[in-house]
Design a protein around this motif. Structure first.
Motif, PDB file in Angstrom:
ATOM      1  N   LEU A 312      85.004 -16.616  41.637  1.00 50.83           N
ATOM      2  CA  LEU A 312      84.451 -16.517  40.278  1.00 50.83           C
ATOM      3  C   LEU A 312      84.323 -17.891  39.614  1.00 50.83           C
ATOM      4  O   LEU A 312      83.388 -18.137  38.846  1.00 50.83           O
ATOM      5  N   ASP A 313      85.274 -18.780  39.916  1.00 44.81           N
ATOM      6  CA  ASP A 313      85.266 -20.109  39.306  1.00 44.81           C
ATOM      7  C   ASP A 313      84.395 -21.096  40.075  1.00 44.81           C
ATOM      8  O   ASP A 313      84.297 -22.267  39.685  1.00 44.81           O
ATOM      9  N   GLY A 314      83.804 -20.637  41.165  1.00 45.43           N
ATOM     10  CA  GLY A 314      82.926 -21.518  41.932  1.00 45.43           C
ATOM     11  C   GLY A 314      83.642 -22.505  42.816  1.00 45.43           C
ATOM     12  O   GLY A 314      83.048 -23.499  43.246  1.00 45.43           O
ATOM     13  N   ALA A 315      84.926 -22.253  43.128  1.00 50.77           N
ATOM     14  CA  ALA A 315      85.656 -23.154  44.022  1.00 50.77           C
ATOM     15  C   ALA A 315      85.127 -22.989  45.446  1.00 50.77           C
ATOM     16  O   ALA A 315      84.900 -21.863  45.890  1.00 50.77           O
ATOM     17  N   PRO A 316      84.924 -24.066  46.191  1.00 52.09           N
ATOM     18  CA  PRO A 316      84.477 -23.954  47.584  1.00 52.09           C
ATOM     19  C   PRO A 316      85.479 -23.135  48.395  1.00 52.09           C
ATOM     20  O   PRO A 316      86.693 -23.279  48.219  1.00 52.09           O
ATOM     21  N   ILE A 317      84.968 -22.296  49.271  1.00 52.59           N
ATOM     22  CA  ILE A 317      85.853 -21.422  50.042  1.00 52.59           C
ATOM     23  C   ILE A 317      86.813 -22.225  50.916  1.00 52.59           C
ATOM     24  O   ILE A 317      87.957 -21.831  51.119  1.00 52.59           O
ATOM     25  N   GLN A 318      86.365 -23.391  51.395  1.00 50.62           N
ATOM     26  CA  GLN A 318      87.249 -24.219  52.223  1.00 50.62           C
ATOM     27  C   GLN A 318      88.453 -24.705  51.424  1.00 50.62           C
ATOM     28  O   GLN A 318      89.567 -24.781  51.947  1.00 50.62           O
ATOM     29  N   ALA A 319      88.233 -25.024  50.140  1.00 47.62           N
ATOM     30  CA  ALA A 319      89.339 -25.470  49.286  1.00 47.62           C
ATOM     31  C   ALA A 319      90.327 -24.341  49.052  1.00 47.62           C
ATOM     32  O   ALA A 319      91.550 -24.549  49.081  1.00 47.62           O
ATOM     33  N   ALA A 320      89.804 -23.125  48.818  1.00 45.60           N
ATOM     34  CA  ALA A 320      90.685 -21.972  48.612  1.00 45.60           C
ATOM     35  C   ALA A 320      91.487 -21.673  49.870  1.00 45.60           C
ATOM     36  O   ALA A 320      92.677 -21.344  49.805  1.00 45.60           O
ATOM     37  N   MET A 321      90.842 -21.801  51.031  1.00 47.76           N
ATOM     38  CA  MET A 321      91.522 -21.491  52.299  1.00 47.76           C
ATOM     39  C   MET A 321      92.623 -22.494  52.609  1.00 47.76           C
ATOM     40  O   MET A 321      93.581 -22.156  53.314  1.00 47.76           O
ATOM     41  N   ARG A 322      92.524 -23.716  52.094  1.00 48.15           N
ATOM     42  CA  ARG A 322      93.589 -24.694  52.321  1.00 48.15           C
ATOM     43  C   ARG A 322      94.897 -24.250  51.675  1.00 48.15           C
ATOM     44  O   ARG A 322      95.989 -24.622  52.123  1.00 48.15           O
TER      45      ARG A 322
END
Length: 351
Positions: A312-322
């Motif tokens: 929802l906040d537009g964070a890159p999925i790679q950043a969230a997965m870290r």
């Protein structure tokens, strides 16, 4: 029935006693604790099933006919089985022992896990498994397809930021409140931690060296579902989440040992660690205090909520997965795909 010991590699005449002990130690150290516990439960189940179904103990290697019967018994609903059918009789015996919940067809994933454990037991004994036989493998595949059911989400609703704020608002000033606030914030903000990961944390896994200067808290996860011993991923807590954890450490006087502990009715912090089920009870209690419906979410909602909020906040999925430590992009992508397209930040690119 006395629970059998977890299966470990069988003694080999080719190995010395020291080598055999080293091999056993290697299996224990190289197998996650959750897997060892699952092996023990599954061994207890298949042992009890064969005793109830055939009045016999397990054989090594097991016969193909027995493996096939196990699949057939667990690939159908036994409520309407004929009275003379041994399968429902065996199932009733398992129910009476608390090893099975009902006569309904178990989930395919449950059957798969028990078969996988049985396979592992054969490998540990250096024996061929009956589940590798062509007819048995085909029956297993047909059973999986016949019993397929839509996968249910682990949490009915993701605990997104707005829901989390409602839960945090119920945490006021007691030690229990401080603990629950820290659990909810750490569980959400560190990437959506699993219950077992939260309760396994020790005080020694938390570094406060950068808290005073940068308001950062570093957390070391010694072992997770997607990492192994020795990898020890480090996760960071910032801002309110870091402050909530530090406040709990101070209020609970946690100098060593388990990070999250039970709090008595007298608001006294006990020494033992919380169980994973306690996290479920905490989330359930906070949902109720927040006025949300029964069963609105489960502890997994912290994990799904973190990834949903990241989308929802537009964070890159790679950043969230870290932070979430997902290994599978496809698995993490599911949470991003669940975000309503109207909420997708890409829809606002033109303004």
């Amino acid at each position: 029935m006395k629970p059998p010991a977890p299966y470990l590699p069988s003694p080999s005449p080719a190995l010395s006693q020291a080598d055999q002990e080293a091999l056993t130690d290697l299996y224990v150290r190289g197998t996650p604790a959750n897997t060892l516990r699952a092996y023990e439960r599954d061994l207890l189940y298949v042992t009890a099933w064969k005793q109830a179904r055939f009045d016999a103990a397990l054989d090594w290697p097991e016969a193909e006919a027995i493996a096939l019967a196990f699949i057939l018994d667990h690939a159908r609903d036994l409520n309407d089985a004929a009275p003379e059918d041994r399968a429902p009789q065996a199932a009733e015996a398992l129910i009476s022992q608390g090893l099975r919940k009902s006569l309904a067809c178990p989930a395919p994933s449950t059957l798969d896990r028990r078969i996988a454990s049985w396979l592992a037991f054969h490998r540990m004994k250096n024996l061929a498994s009956p589940f590798d036989a062509p007819q048995v493998k085909q029956a297993r595949a047909k059973a999986r397809r016949a019993a397929a059911r839509p996968s249910a989400p682990k949490s009915q609703h993701p605990i997104t930021r707005d829901v989390l704020e409602q839960l945090l608002a119920t945490c006021r000033g007691s030690r229990r409140d401080c603990r629950d606030r820290a659990i909810l914030m750490l569980g959400w903000a560190s990437g959506g931690r699993r219950r077992s990961e939260i309760t396994a944390l020790m005080r020694e896994d938390v570094s406060l060296k950068e808290f005073g200067e940068k308001s950062l808290v570093w957390i070391s996860l010694l072992e997770t579902k997607t990492t192994q011993k020795g990898e020890t991923p480090r996760l960071v807590l910032k801002g309110r989440a870091a402050q909530a954890l530090v406040h709990w450490i101070e209020v609970g006087q946690i100098t060593d040992g388990a990070l999250f502990r039970p709090v008595s009715k007298a608001d006294r912090v006990l020494k033992r660690r919380l169980s994973p089920d306690a996290i479920y009870q905490i989330v359930r209690h906070r949902l109720k205090l927040a006025g949300l419906p029964e069963g609105f979410a489960s502890p997994h909602g912290l994990r799904s909520g973190f990834l949903t909020q990241a989308a929802l906040d537009g964070a890159p999925i790679q950043a969230a997965m870290r932070l979430s430590l997902h290994r599978s992009m496809a698995q993490a992508q599911k949470y991003y795909d669940d975000v309503d397209i109207a909420e997708n930040p890409a829809a606002d690119l033109l303004g």
